[in-house]
Scaffold this motif. Structure first.
Motif, PDB file in Angstrom:
ATOM      1  N   GLY A  66       0.796  -1.219   0.000  1.00  0.00           N
ATOM      2  CA  GLY A  66       0.000   0.000   0.000  1.00  0.00           C
ATOM      3  C   GLY A  66       0.830   1.272   0.000  1.00  0.00           C
ATOM      4  N   LEU A  67       2.140   1.137   0.094  1.00  0.00           N
ATOM      5  CA  LEU A  67       2.992   2.332   0.178  1.00  0.00           C
ATOM      6  C   LEU A  67       3.732   2.624  -1.128  1.00  0.00           C
ATOM      7  N   SER A  68       3.485   1.837  -2.165  1.00  0.00           N
ATOM      8  CA  SER A  68       4.167   2.029  -3.449  1.00  0.00           C
ATOM      9  C   SER A  68       5.683   2.081  -3.275  1.00  0.00           C
ATOM     10  N   ALA A  69       6.199   1.138  -2.513  1.00  0.00           N
ATOM     11  CA  ALA A  69       7.638   1.148  -2.239  1.00  0.00           C
ATOM     12  C   ALA A  69       8.199  -0.268  -2.325  1.00  0.00           C
ATOM     13  N   ILE A  70       9.379  -0.394  -2.921  1.00  0.00           N
ATOM     14  CA  ILE A  70      10.037  -1.710  -2.999  1.00  0.00           C
ATOM     15  C   ILE A  70      11.017  -1.875  -1.838  1.00  0.00           C
ATOM     16  N   THR A  71      11.558  -0.726  -1.373  1.00  0.00           N
ATOM     17  CA  THR A  71      12.312  -0.682  -0.116  1.00  0.00           C
ATOM     18  C   THR A  71      11.714   0.492   0.659  1.00  0.00           C
ATOM     19  N   HIS A  72      12.192   0.709   1.874  1.00  0.00           N
ATOM     20  CA  HIS A  72      11.630   1.813   2.663  1.00  0.00           C
ATOM     21  C   HIS A  72      11.861   3.160   1.984  1.00  0.00           C
ATOM     22  N   SER A  73      12.919   3.263   1.156  1.00  0.00           N
ATOM     23  CA  SER A  73      13.272   4.560   0.570  1.00  0.00           C
ATOM     24  C   SER A  73      13.079   4.648  -0.935  1.00  0.00           C
ATOM     25  N   LEU A  74      12.785   3.544  -1.598  1.00  0.00           N
ATOM     26  CA  LEU A  74      12.730   3.572  -3.064  1.00  0.00           C
ATOM     27  C   LEU A  74      11.479   2.903  -3.622  1.00  0.00           C
ATOM     28  N   TYR A  75      11.125   3.385  -4.801  1.00  0.00           N
ATOM     29  CA  TYR A  75       9.986   2.882  -5.557  1.00  0.00           C
ATOM     30  C   TYR A  75      10.526   2.094  -6.745  1.00  0.00           C
ATOM     31  N   ALA A  76       9.812   1.024  -7.135  1.00  0.00           N
ATOM     32  CA  ALA A  76      10.158   0.346  -8.392  1.00  0.00           C
ATOM     33  C   ALA A  76       8.894  -0.134  -9.074  1.00  0.00           C
ATOM     34  N   GLY A  77       8.936  -0.200 -10.385  1.00  0.00           N
ATOM     35  CA  GLY A  77       7.793  -0.685 -11.146  1.00  0.00           C
ATOM     36  C   GLY A  77       8.251  -1.226 -12.483  1.00  0.00           C
ATOM     37  N   LEU A  78       7.381  -2.028 -13.108  1.00  0.00           N
ATOM     38  CA  LEU A  78       7.666  -2.555 -14.441  1.00  0.00           C
ATOM     39  C   LEU A  78       6.780  -1.813 -15.428  1.00  0.00           C
ATOM     40  N   GLN A  79       7.408  -1.065 -16.323  1.00  0.00           N
ATOM     41  CA  GLN A  79       6.664  -0.229 -17.268  1.00  0.00           C
ATOM     42  C   GLN A  79       6.610  -0.898 -18.636  1.00  0.00           C
ATOM     43  N   LEU A  80       5.401  -0.952 -19.184  1.00  0.00           N
ATOM     44  CA  LEU A  80       5.187  -1.544 -20.516  1.00  0.00           C
ATOM     45  C   LEU A  80       4.798  -0.448 -21.491  1.00  0.00           C
ATOM     46  N   ILE A  81       5.446  -0.442 -22.641  1.00  0.00           N
ATOM     47  CA  ILE A  81       5.043   0.470 -23.704  1.00  0.00           C
ATOM     48  C   ILE A  81       4.914  -0.340 -24.994  1.00  0.00           C
ATOM     49  N   LEU A  82       3.723  -0.281 -25.568  1.00  0.00           N
ATOM     50  CA  LEU A  82       3.425  -1.087 -26.753  1.00  0.00           C
ATOM     51  C   LEU A  82       3.792  -0.328 -28.017  1.00  0.00           C
ATOM     52  N   PRO A  83       3.979  -1.054 -29.139  1.00  0.00           N
ATOM     53  CA  PRO A  83       4.319  -0.404 -30.405  1.00  0.00           C
ATOM     54  C   PRO A  83       3.370   0.751 -30.715  1.00  0.00           C
ATOM     55  N   GLY A  84       3.935   1.880 -31.090  1.00  0.00           N
ATOM     56  CA  GLY A  84       3.134   3.038 -31.497  1.00  0.00           C
ATOM     57  C   GLY A  84       2.669   3.922 -30.354  1.00  0.00           C
ATOM     58  N   GLU A  85       2.842   3.476 -29.125  1.00  0.00           N
ATOM     59  CA  GLU A  85       2.344   4.280 -27.999  1.00  0.00           C
ATOM     60  C   GLU A  85       3.302   5.422 -27.636  1.00  0.00           C
ATOM     61  N   VAL A  86       2.696   6.451 -27.019  1.00  0.00           N
ATOM     62  CA  VAL A  86       3.484   7.568 -26.503  1.00  0.00           C
ATOM     63  C   VAL A  86       3.069   7.817 -25.054  1.00  0.00           C
ATOM     64  N   ALA A  87       4.040   7.900 -24.166  1.00  0.00           N
ATOM     65  CA  ALA A  87       3.779   8.270 -22.765  1.00  0.00           C
ATOM     66  C   ALA A  87       4.118   9.754 -22.655  1.00  0.00           C
ATOM     67  N   ARG A  88       3.091  10.560 -22.395  1.00  0.00           N
ATOM     68  CA  ARG A  88       3.207  12.021 -22.542  1.00  0.00           C
ATOM     69  C   ARG A  88       4.282  12.664 -21.661  1.00  0.00           C
ATOM     70  N   ALA A  89       4.751  13.812 -22.142  1.00  0.00           N
ATOM     71  CA  ALA A  89       5.862  14.490 -21.457  1.00  0.00           C
ATOM     72  C   ALA A  89       5.410  15.132 -20.149  1.00  0.00           C
ATOM     73  N   HIS A  90       6.127  14.854 -19.102  1.00  0.00           N
ATOM     74  CA  HIS A  90       5.928  15.551 -17.823  1.00  0.00           C
ATOM     75  C   HIS A  90       7.289  15.642 -17.130  1.00  0.00           C
ATOM     76  N   ARG A  91       7.303  16.386 -16.038  1.00  0.00           N
ATOM     77  CA  ARG A  91       8.529  16.412 -15.220  1.00  0.00           C
ATOM     78  C   ARG A  91       8.140  16.453 -13.756  1.00  0.00           C
ATOM     79  N   HIS A  92       9.025  15.934 -12.937  1.00  0.00           N
ATOM     80  CA  HIS A  92       8.761  15.907 -11.494  1.00  0.00           C
ATOM     81  C   HIS A  92      10.068  16.008 -10.725  1.00  0.00           C
ATOM     82  N   SER A  93       9.915  16.361  -9.443  1.00  0.00           N
ATOM     83  CA  SER A  93      11.125  16.507  -8.627  1.00  0.00           C
ATOM     84  C   SER A  93      11.759  15.149  -8.320  1.00  0.00           C
ATOM     85  N   GLN A  94      10.979  14.081  -8.426  1.00  0.00           N
ATOM     86  CA  GLN A  94      11.538  12.748  -8.224  1.00  0.00           C
ATOM     87  C   GLN A  94      12.485  12.389  -9.373  1.00  0.00           C
ATOM     88  N   SER A  95      13.603  11.777  -9.062  1.00  0.00           N
ATOM     89  CA  SER A  95      14.522  11.269 -10.090  1.00  0.00           C
ATOM     90  C   SER A  95      14.119   9.842 -10.444  1.00  0.00           C
TER      91      SER A  95
END
Ligand code: GTQ
Length: 352
Positions: free
Chosen positions: A89-118
């Motif tokens: 429920g905390l969206s965390a893989i360790t106490h201090s870090l987040y991890a996820g598996l991102q899928l992008i299919l042929p032809g798709e675009v994940a829109r441009a954004h920016r955030h303070s998180q690296s």
């Protein structure tokens, strides 16, 4: 009063007077330190993080199903978060870090954004997807390590015919701890491409830099570390040097401008464990996320053997001793909060 010092805190807990006192101060948002002192200041690290492995063969069908269920356009980022079983429920893989598996299919675009998180991207499957950072597009291959620095616009796309999956690693829980979250969209879906692909590698990827270049950023300006180069380096080390007893041949990704970690909040590493390697038990205060890129072996932790194969992701929590074993030549990518701990004089490690 003097005698009280000698009593264990558990004896104090049961007195009715004391409970009345606790209730009184509780109403004024005060609490007795002596009830929690040894939880707050423990003899050794206490972490809610548990050892765990996500086997690719189990998650890949779920990733594909997510691909049928929602578009990248709708989801913005189509990601299965890897949640540590001790941090659900905390969206965390360790106490201090987040991890996820991102899928992008042929032809798709994940829109441009920016955030303070690296963010870091570590490609697990497929090739021909790109990410754009600072106006430069990089086409990603399996094993490539890519950085999205804090507050840089980034958009992703897939010009290939195949689904592409990468591991996202972000410092979300660290930024959350500091309450320093910012995020905004770019005015257009994709940022303008203003540089040639490979420009930053030419500028910074040869232990050299353009003499007129300067920057105040703590993040490496080299945002793409191709696997081809890392793999070749590890192969040479394997052939020429004795592996370290605990971690084999392990390289850290660096910022070529200052020799520090490539990212200020996330330490990133790639290591080679030669076939037959049986690592000595080891522990460190940085809970570490490993992704298997090549080979087969096991992580032995807490009297448990976690067998791994390519594209599996596993976690070794703070100060829990573990050993790495390789049945074939094995290459592991890993990341942790080590640079943060080091800069705060907190980091410790121990070979057992
Ligand atoms: O690709 O920008 O896994 O913003 C989580 C948050 C990926 C991304 C994540 C993000 C991204």
């Amino acid at each position: 009063m003097e005698n009280l010092k000698m009593l264990p805190t558990s004896t104090l807990e049961n007195s009715a007077d004391r409970n009345r006192f606790y209730n009184t101060i509780d109403e004024g948002n005060c609490a007795p330190l002596w009830s929690v002192l040894h939880d707050l200041v423990s003899a050794t690290p206490k972490t809610p993080c548990l050892p765990y492995i996500w086997h690719w063969e189990k998650v890949w069908p779920w990733i594909q199903e997510a691909g049928r269920m929602i578009t990248t356009e709708k989801a913005e980022r189509r990601v299965l978060i890897l949640e540590n079983p001790g941090l659900r429920g905390l969206s965390a893989i360790t106490h201090s870090l987040y991890a996820g598996l991102q899928l992008i299919l042929p032809g798709e675009v994940a829109r441009a954004h920016r955030h303070s998180q690296s963010a870091l991207r570590f490609v697990l499957q497929g090739k021909g997807a790109y990410t754009t950072v600072g106006g430069e597009r990089v086409t990603m291959n399996v094993g490539d390590f890519i950085i999205t620095p804090s507050w840089e616009f980034h958009d992703h796309g897939n010009l290939s015919e195949e689904p592409v999956v990468w591991l996202d690693g972000l410092d979300v829980p660290i930024v959350e701890m500091f309450d320093a979250q910012f995020m905004e969209y770019n005015e257009s879906l994709q940022q303008e491409v203003t540089r040639v692909e490979g420009e930053s590698l030419a500028m910074f990827g040869n232990t050299m830099r353009p003499v007129e270049y300067s920057s105040h950023s703590h993040t490496s300006p080299l945002f793409w570390y191709p696997y081809e180069r890392t793999r070749a380096a590890l192969e040479t080390l394997k052939l020429t040097r004795e592996p370290h007893d605990a971690w084999g041949h392990k390289l850290e990704y660096l910022n070529p401008l200052n020799g520090q970690a490539a990212m200020p909040t996330i330490g990133t590493f790639m290591q080679m464990l030669p076939q037959g390697f049986r690592g000595r038990p080891y522990r460190a205060t940085d809970s570490t996320v490993y992704a298997v890129i090549e080979g087969r072996g096991s992580c032995v932790i807490n009297d448990e053997r976690l067998p791994f194969s390519p594209r599996d992701v596993f976690v070794c929590p703070s100060w829990m001793s573990y050993s790495l074993e390789a049945d074939q030549d094995t290459v592991l990518f890993s990341f942790s909060d080590r640079p943060v701990q080091k800069s705060l004089d907190l980091w410790r490690e121990e070979i057992l």
